[in-house]
Design a protein around this motif. Structure first.
Motif, PDB file in Angstrom:
ATOM      1  N   ASP A  72     -14.448 -21.456 -39.328  1.00  7.89           N
ATOM      2  CA  ASP A  72     -14.175 -20.031 -38.793  1.00  7.89           C
ATOM      3  C   ASP A  72     -13.684 -20.113 -37.207  1.00  7.89           C
ATOM      4  N   LEU A  73     -12.903 -21.030 -37.272  1.00  8.86           N
ATOM      5  CA  LEU A  73     -12.226 -21.274 -35.666  1.00  8.86           C
ATOM      6  C   LEU A  73     -11.179 -20.122 -35.304  1.00  8.86           C
ATOM      7  N   ASP A  74     -11.195 -19.772 -34.001  1.00  2.00           N
ATOM      8  CA  ASP A  74     -10.203 -18.782 -33.646  1.00  2.00           C
ATOM      9  C   ASP A  74      -8.858 -19.709 -33.159  1.00  2.00           C
ATOM     10  N   LEU A  75      -7.856 -20.051 -33.732  1.00  3.17           N
ATOM     11  CA  LEU A  75      -6.498 -20.498 -33.497  1.00  3.17           C
ATOM     12  C   LEU A  75      -5.631 -19.546 -32.794  1.00  3.17           C
ATOM     13  N   VAL A  76      -5.282 -19.633 -31.636  1.00  2.00           N
ATOM     14  CA  VAL A  76      -4.266 -18.527 -31.114  1.00  2.00           C
ATOM     15  C   VAL A  76      -3.137 -19.438 -30.563  1.00  2.00           C
ATOM     16  N   LEU A  77      -1.877 -18.717 -31.004  1.00  2.00           N
ATOM     17  CA  LEU A  77      -0.761 -19.302 -30.276  1.00  2.00           C
ATOM     18  C   LEU A  77      -0.452 -18.216 -29.304  1.00  2.00           C
ATOM     19  N   CYS A  78      -0.034 -18.806 -28.098  1.00  2.00           N
ATOM     20  CA  CYS A  78       0.722 -17.772 -27.166  1.00  2.00           C
ATOM     21  C   CYS A  78       1.954 -17.040 -27.562  1.00  2.00           C
ATOM     22  N   ILE A  79       1.702 -15.851 -27.426  1.00  2.00           N
ATOM     23  CA  ILE A  79       2.847 -14.908 -28.002  1.00  2.00           C
ATOM     24  C   ILE A  79       4.255 -15.036 -27.281  1.00  2.00           C
ATOM     25  N   ALA A  80       4.236 -15.327 -25.908  1.00  2.00           N
ATOM     26  CA  ALA A  80       5.492 -15.636 -25.242  1.00  2.00           C
ATOM     27  C   ALA A  80       6.072 -16.994 -25.590  1.00  2.00           C
ATOM     28  N   ALA A  81       5.218 -17.837 -25.349  1.00  2.00           N
ATOM     29  CA  ALA A  81       5.530 -19.121 -25.786  1.00  2.00           C
ATOM     30  C   ALA A  81       6.163 -19.230 -27.290  1.00  2.00           C
ATOM     31  N   ARG A 108      -3.434 -17.343 -35.454  1.00  2.00           N
ATOM     32  CA  ARG A 108      -3.206 -15.893 -34.904  1.00  2.00           C
ATOM     33  C   ARG A 108      -2.091 -16.019 -33.566  1.00  2.00           C
ATOM     34  N   ILE A 109      -1.119 -14.944 -33.537  1.00  2.00           N
ATOM     35  CA  ILE A 109      -0.417 -14.740 -32.238  1.00  2.00           C
ATOM     36  C   ILE A 109      -0.934 -13.796 -31.389  1.00  2.00           C
ATOM     37  N   SER A 110      -1.238 -14.235 -30.099  1.00  2.00           N
ATOM     38  CA  SER A 110      -1.612 -13.232 -29.120  1.00  2.00           C
ATOM     39  C   SER A 110      -1.321 -13.539 -27.996  1.00  2.00           C
ATOM     40  N   GLY A 111      -1.873 -12.809 -26.867  1.00  2.00           N
ATOM     41  CA  GLY A 111      -1.229 -12.940 -25.563  1.00  2.00           C
ATOM     42  C   GLY A 111      -1.963 -13.879 -24.583  1.00  2.00           C
ATOM     43  N   LEU A 112      -1.498 -14.057 -23.432  1.00  2.00           N
ATOM     44  CA  LEU A 112      -2.010 -15.149 -22.609  1.00  2.00           C
ATOM     45  C   LEU A 112      -3.575 -14.842 -22.158  1.00  2.00           C
ATOM     46  N   GLY A 113      -3.670 -13.547 -22.068  1.00  2.00           N
ATOM     47  CA  GLY A 113      -5.206 -13.107 -21.701  1.00  2.00           C
ATOM     48  C   GLY A 113      -6.139 -13.867 -22.486  1.00  2.00           C
ATOM     49  N   GLN A 114      -5.642 -14.205 -23.865  1.00  2.00           N
ATOM     50  CA  GLN A 114      -6.661 -15.003 -24.754  1.00  2.00           C
ATOM     51  C   GLN A 114      -7.147 -16.336 -23.995  1.00  2.00           C
TER      52      GLN A 114
END
Lengths: 130, 132, 100
Positions: A72-81, A108-114
């Motif tokens: 159940d990992l949270d894998l986040v790709l930076c949206i701008a990148a 999932r794609i999300s912001g740098l704030g993450q």
């Protein structure tokens, strides 16, 4: 112990993603929590489902997807990148009029704030890059 | 580890010490630009932020950058805007400056020049180190 | 504080920067191409030995194995760890600095 993980390079060219994966797995095996794996710079390329490595090689994005599902990992790709490098999910494809998306399962794609949030929430932030 | 005592009266007391370490030259790779994007977004989280430039990272602050012929965005003016984001602790490493024949007058923003020993001490106090 | 280095010292200056910024008592872990810095009879061996008088130095075993480096080729005093050992080192320290 809560770890945050940062992956700054894409798959195959650099060892960063491999080392990050092995570190993450080892941390989980020891019972630590991974608050988030954040993919930045070319690291967002780890999140495409369209790679087809040779059969006798490891499948880097699939390996991340499977680990995410298992733990159940949270894998986040930076949206701008990701936008710069052509990694899109369904929403992004729609928003920018693209004819397809290519994000791998579990990402999932999300912001740098993450990234900042993960570094605040984690006891320790460990970065892998080149 | 890193126990944070909740202090509603003083949000600053709960802030984490985050240091951005920039060690790469601009334009040759994207790291410098994307690092700056993190610093700008990170500023909204009101943490205790500092930005260090060392090794080739100090070239990011060189005056007179002109990228017109490259057809690449010149992002160096954004370093001057950092102050308005309340990112005020900018440091350069003296040893890196000397090795590259640079002095603070060559840089486009006021920075504090620290020795590697002083920077090492600051690094030791951080909760988070982000490298670019 | 834990410092990781992942670059060959024969190609990049990451190790030099690390050694310049490392404080006495901090711990260094050599991973990926930086494991070559842990080997004997190189031009940087003296530098590593000097660092060993002030810092514990570890090297990531799986990266040694992959590169055909055996324990007998590693400078005395450097300890070999696996990924679990890497996690332990990261957990034991206040923060981790990755010298790319």
């Amino acid at each position: 112990m809560k770890f945050g993980i940062v992956v700054n390079e894409g798959p195959y060219t650099h060892q960063a993603s491999d080392t990050a994966y092995q570190f993450t797995r080892a941390a989980l095996e020891k019972g630590h929590e991974i608050v988030r794996v954040f993919f930045y710079h070319d690291g967002v390329n780890n999140g495409t489902r369209l790679t087809t490595p040779p059969q006798d090689d490891r499948h880097i994005s699939k390996r991340w997807s499977e680990l995410a599902q298992e733990h159940d990992l949270d894998l986040v790709l930076c949206i701008a990148a990701a936008q710069r490098r052509g990694i899109v999910d369904e929403d992004e494809a729609k928003r920018h009029g693209k004819d397809a998306n290519n994000i791998a399962p579990g990402f999932r794609i999300s912001g740098l704030g993450q990234l900042i949030e993960a570094s605040i929430d984690a006891d320790s932030l460990v970065s892998f890059g080149d | 580890m890193n126990e944070i005592v909740e202090d509603a009266e003083n949000p600053e007391a709960n802030a984490k010490k985050i240091m951005y370490i920039n060690r790469r030259a601009p334009y040759g790779t994207i790291y410098a630009l994307e690092a700056l994007e993190v610093v700008l977004i990170g500023a909204m989280f009101e943490q205790d932020v500092s930005v260090v430039f060392m090794d080739d990272g100090i070239f990011q602050l060189k005056k007179n950058q002109d990228t017109l012929a490259l057809d690449v965005k010149n992002f160096s003016p954004a370093f001057r805007a950092l102050e308005t984001y309340e990112v005020e602790k900018l440091y350069v490493e003296k040893e890196s400056m000397q090795a590259r024949g640079l002095s603070c007058e060559d840089l486009l923003v006021p920075v504090l020049e620290l020795s590697s020993i002083e920077i090492a001490e600051l690094m030791e106090q951080q909760d988070v180190l982000l490298n670019f | 504080m834990l410092h990781t280095v992942n670059k060959s010292p024969f190609e990049k200056t990451s190790l030099d920067t690390c050694l310049r910024l490392v404080r006495t008592g901090a711990v260094i872990l050599l991973i990926e191409d930086a494991v070559y810095a842990a080997t004997k009879n190189t031009v940087i061996e003296a530098k590593i030995k000097r660092a060993l008088t002030q810092n514990r130095i570890y090297v990531l075993g799986p990266d040694l194995d992959a590169r055909g480096l055996q324990d007998s080729e590693i400078i005395d005093g450097i300890e070999v760890v696996d990924y679990g050992g890497f996690v332990d080192l990261a957990g034991e320290h206040r923060n981790v600095q990755s010298w790319f």
